[in-house]
Scaffold this motif. Structure first.
Motif, PDB file in Angstrom:
ATOM      1  N   VAL A   1       0.857  -1.181   0.000  1.00 32.06           N
ATOM      2  CA  VAL A   1       0.000   0.000   0.000  1.00 32.06           C
ATOM      3  C   VAL A   1       0.894   1.232   0.000  1.00 32.06           C
ATOM      4  N   LYS A   2       0.672   2.108  -0.984  1.00 33.10           N
ATOM      5  CA  LYS A   2       1.426   3.360  -1.086  1.00 33.10           C
ATOM      6  C   LYS A   2       0.448   4.520  -0.920  1.00 33.10           C
ATOM      7  N   LEU A   3       0.787   5.420  -0.009  1.00 31.14           N
ATOM      8  CA  LEU A   3      -0.030   6.610   0.216  1.00 31.14           C
ATOM      9  C   LEU A   3       0.732   7.837  -0.256  1.00 31.14           C
ATOM     10  N   PHE A   4      -0.002   8.819  -0.759  1.00 26.86           N
ATOM     11  CA  PHE A   4       0.617  10.019  -1.292  1.00 26.86           C
ATOM     12  C   PHE A   4       0.028  11.275  -0.656  1.00 26.86           C
ATOM     13  N   ALA A   5       0.833  12.322  -0.667  1.00 24.21           N
ATOM     14  CA  ALA A   5       0.457  13.662  -0.209  1.00 24.21           C
ATOM     15  C   ALA A   5      -0.122  13.617   1.213  1.00 24.21           C
ATOM     16  N   SER A   6      -1.274  14.228   1.418  1.00 24.12           N
ATOM     17  CA  SER A   6      -1.837  14.340   2.771  1.00 24.12           C
ATOM     18  C   SER A   6      -2.251  12.998   3.366  1.00 24.12           C
ATOM     19  N   PHE A   7      -2.417  11.970   2.543  1.00 26.70           N
ATOM     20  CA  PHE A   7      -2.764  10.649   3.086  1.00 26.70           C
ATOM     21  C   PHE A   7      -1.637  10.087   3.957  1.00 26.70           C
ATOM     22  N   ARG A   8      -0.435  10.601   3.794  1.00 31.42           N
ATOM     23  CA  ARG A   8       0.702  10.136   4.592  1.00 31.42           C
ATOM     24  C   ARG A   8       0.703  10.723   6.005  1.00 31.42           C
ATOM     25  N   ASP A   9      -0.010  11.809   6.218  1.00 34.46           N
ATOM     26  CA  ASP A   9      -0.024  12.461   7.524  1.00 34.46           C
ATOM     27  C   ASP A   9      -0.505  11.486   8.595  1.00 34.46           C
ATOM     28  N   ASN A  10       0.342  11.220   9.573  1.00 32.44           N
ATOM     29  CA  ASN A  10       0.059  10.308  10.685  1.00 32.44           C
ATOM     30  C   ASN A  10      -0.230   8.878  10.234  1.00 32.44           C
ATOM     31  N   ARG A  11       0.245   8.516   9.045  1.00 29.76           N
ATOM     32  CA  ARG A  11       0.085   7.150   8.561  1.00 29.76           C
ATOM     33  C   ARG A  11       1.457   6.619   8.157  1.00 29.76           C
ATOM     34  N   PHE A  12       1.640   6.327   6.901  1.00 28.27           N
ATOM     35  CA  PHE A  12       2.894   5.779   6.394  1.00 28.27           C
ATOM     36  C   PHE A  12       3.015   6.156   4.922  1.00 28.27           C
ATOM     37  N   LYS A  13       4.185   5.931   4.359  1.00 32.08           N
ATOM     38  CA  LYS A  13       4.423   6.204   2.938  1.00 32.08           C
ATOM     39  C   LYS A  13       4.179   4.930   2.125  1.00 32.08           C
ATOM     40  N   VAL A  14       4.881   3.863   2.481  1.00 36.08           N
ATOM     41  CA  VAL A  14       4.743   2.563   1.815  1.00 36.08           C
ATOM     42  C   VAL A  14       4.757   1.496   2.895  1.00 36.08           C
ATOM     43  N   GLU A  15       3.849   0.534   2.770  1.00 36.67           N
ATOM     44  CA  GLU A  15       3.796  -0.538   3.758  1.00 36.67           C
ATOM     45  C   GLU A  15       3.265  -1.801   3.095  1.00 36.67           C
ATOM     46  N   GLU A  16       3.886  -2.928   3.398  1.00 36.24           N
ATOM     47  CA  GLU A  16       3.365  -4.211   2.938  1.00 36.24           C
ATOM     48  C   GLU A  16       2.425  -4.714   4.012  1.00 36.24           C
TER      49      GLU A  16
END
Length: 74
Positions: A5-20
């Protein structure tokens, strides 16, 4: 099944950038979006392996899911 799972821009806030992550067979992007606390109104683009898909297209073992928020502008 394992999904990257790859998150971009504001979706990364308090989450992660890339995670299996591990999910059951038949999981769809909508399930992952809801699990991460992302609303449908915030969602801009959803890609599986670089191809635009709907929130209800099923994921398979080894897929990469990328989620981009809507971009505001003038």
């Amino acid at each position: 099944m394992k999904i990257t799972v790859k998150l971009f821009a504001s979706f990364r806030d308090n989450r992660f950038k890339v995670e299996e992550r591990e999910y059951p067979e038949g999981t769809v992007p909508r399930t992952i979006m809801e699990e991460l606390g992302i609303t449908e109104e915030e969602m801009g683009i959803v890609l599986i392996n670089g191809r635009h898909v709907s929130l209800d297209d099923p994921l398979q073992e080894g897929h990469t899911l990328a989620m981009f928020p809507l971009v505001g502008g003038g």
